[in-house]
Write a protein that holds these residues in place. Sequence first.
Motif, PDB file in Angstrom:
ATOM      1  N   THR A   1       0.835  -1.201   0.000  1.00  0.00           N
ATOM      2  CA  THR A   1       0.000   0.000   0.000  1.00  0.00           C
ATOM      3  C   THR A   1       0.872   1.254   0.000  1.00  0.00           C
ATOM      4  O   THR A   1       0.544   2.254  -0.626  1.00  0.00           O
ATOM      5  CB  THR A   1      -0.919  -0.002   1.247  1.00  0.00           C
ATOM      6  OG1 THR A   1      -1.611  -1.255   1.271  1.00  0.00           O
ATOM      7  CG2 THR A   1      -1.922   1.115   1.194  1.00  0.00           C
ATOM      8  N   THR A   2       1.972   1.213   0.715  1.00  0.00           N
ATOM      9  CA  THR A   2       2.800   2.413   0.823  1.00  0.00           C
ATOM     10  C   THR A   2       4.067   2.372  -0.026  1.00  0.00           C
ATOM     11  O   THR A   2       4.800   3.345  -0.081  1.00  0.00           O
ATOM     12  CB  THR A   2       3.208   2.658   2.290  1.00  0.00           C
ATOM     13  OG1 THR A   2       3.798   1.453   2.797  1.00  0.00           O
ATOM     14  CG2 THR A   2       2.026   3.004   3.144  1.00  0.00           C
TER      15      THR A   2
ATOM     16  N   ASP B   1       1.325   3.779  11.748  1.00  0.00           N
ATOM     17  CA  ASP B   1      -0.073   4.213  11.775  1.00  0.00           C
ATOM     18  C   ASP B   1      -0.233   5.219  12.920  1.00  0.00           C
ATOM     19  O   ASP B   1       0.399   5.103  13.963  1.00  0.00           O
ATOM     20  CB  ASP B   1      -1.017   3.025  12.025  1.00  0.00           C
ATOM     21  CG  ASP B   1      -1.106   2.099  10.821  1.00  0.00           C
ATOM     22  OD1 ASP B   1      -1.335   2.607   9.704  1.00  0.00           O
ATOM     23  OD2 ASP B   1      -0.937   0.874  10.991  1.00  0.00           O
TER      24      ASP B   1
END
Length: 637
Positions: free
Chosen positions: A244-245, A486
């Motif tokens: 995702t990153t 996060d």
Amino acid sequence: MTSYADFYRQSIDQPDAFWADQAGLIEWHKPFDRVCNYDNPPFVNWYEGGQTNLCHNAVDRHLLDRAGQPALIAVSSETGTEKIYTFADLHGEVQRMAASLKALGVEKGDRVLIYMPMIAEAAFAMLACARIGAVHCVVFGGFASGSLASRIEDAAPKVIVSSDGGSRGGKALPYKPLLDEAIRLSSHKPGAVLLADRGLTPMDLVAGRDHLWSELRTTHVDAQVPCEWLDSTAISYTIYTSGTTGKPKGVQRDTAGYAVALAASMKHIFDGRAGETFFSTSDIGWVVGHSYIVYGPLIAGMATIMYEGLPTQGMDKKPNGGIWWELVEKYKVTVMFSAPTAVRVLKKQDPALLTKYDLSSLRALFLAGEPLDEPTARWISEGLRVPIIDNYWQTESGWPILTIANGVEPKPSKFGSPGIPMYGYNVKLLHEATGEELTAPGEKGVVVIEGPTPPGFMQTIWQDDARFVNTYWKSIPGKLVYSTFDWGIRDADGYFFILGRTDDVINVAGHRLGTREIEESISGHGQVAEVAVVGVADGLKGQVAMAFVVLKDSSVMGDSAACGKLEAEIMKRVDGDLGAVARPARVRFVTALPKTRSGKLLRRVIQAVCEGRDAGDLTSMDDPGALQQIRDRMETV
Ligand code: ATP
Ligand code: MG
């Protein structure tokens, strides 16, 4: 009954005693002589000196009590097939697979790459590797040659197990040509390829390299391959993060710690009992598939459903948004595990489907992988009338970091919160720049884990200890802590709320805003099905928020007056919830959002496109059409 608070405290204050107790949940060939070796932080060895085997605990161990009970239920709405393997059947198949792999030269410590659709043979292959001490590396079957090639290169497998193809929405997807191309692209070449031929798509075999499972299975039909007793710290598998990153990381896991962690989580968190049925809708290509389709339920003596197909297609291949509930009824599923992205798909279906089937066996639905927004949680919770339990974790952790341990002490869930830290996880919130610990309720910080990380947690990055330490353990100045990357806050009751990824923060005229908070506000609008918010460079304000919204009823998109009205309503909502600084500069309507293959929003890609930059690594992306829509909408800003 122990209170969860005491249970948790013991896990942090007396980890040796705590995890020595939990170790009793699995069977050992040789007992360990040290519970936790944290002499060389951040590396941790669990259960040194012990020997066990994951396959023994998942399969052989149950032959005594439940040989004739269902173990693996392979259901495909793509081919309209359903097959139940008992523990005895599974034991036979796994030994045949293990004998075949050995015949192809696989030895203890060798890597076996598994590139397969959701068919029983994929689970046989994983368990067979565990049985003989080979390291499996499952690559999601939806990846194309480029992504597969880089993983072949990294894992350097002796053998690849694959298949002629998969199927999606009734359309056959050939795997074999993609595999051939990937092997061509990779400088590492496997010694052999073992193929399960489903008869879905024709395939050419490479003489001397390619072998058919149907043939090897016959040769080894009576094979008896005993479990190889492995040191606790022996590598069981490697798996890549979703990407995702950025570039995916090869997460490496041990044997005994993982077995204990899964057995403990099945008892304390999922509350799944032997003889019952567990249904996870994930894919074996993801960590949830490893932990809660294959190993976890089987270790607990449960039957596990392996489902190939869309959530909206019936066994007769006709549209059926109730297929999952049909399976829950048919197999008396007690525990179910899915992802918010899947629930959002179901939300677009007829709600009557939730009451059409007898779901009385179901005790809870667990959801993980991305933030669970309140409207989605409420919708599914009111429809199913069972607890909806959010759980926050990562490929790196292997099992939940934050959730509710109802198996220890029932506690209410709070909408928007995945829950409280699980036993073994010393979770803290730290100030991003100073590293100072934040303890007051509502203070926002980076979610970190203090070592030693618990059993089941990643050992390192495959063949790259330096990257492991530098990526995860060096991001907070002056502190050796594991960063989840996060953001989170904690309320007065100790419940955490995940506010998004540390790189999903935007800076509007000096105000730092989490894109997640803006999305949460927008998704509360009754007509919104899904939303992505990204920060886009702005000459005046530094960054402005851009919102891309998927409406429940996409026909509205043709009506520009209605769209204008909706845009204004959405902006007003954000003003009210978060203040005018958070208001998106624009709200654009699309029919789909760019996501990873595991269904997570690719904000980094959306942002790059909005800023007219190169979107970078797109190999983990699912639907190129969705990205094109963003491009088109940006041109009309
Ligand atoms: P990469 O690390 O390669 O960029 P990724 O982080 O998406 O990919 P995963 O390990 O599959 O790879 O996902 C873990 C991340 O997913 C978490 O760090 C968090 O951002 C998000 N996540 C998972 N579960 C939840 C949840 N219940 N609530 C909020 N976020 C979640
Ligand atoms: Mg990650």
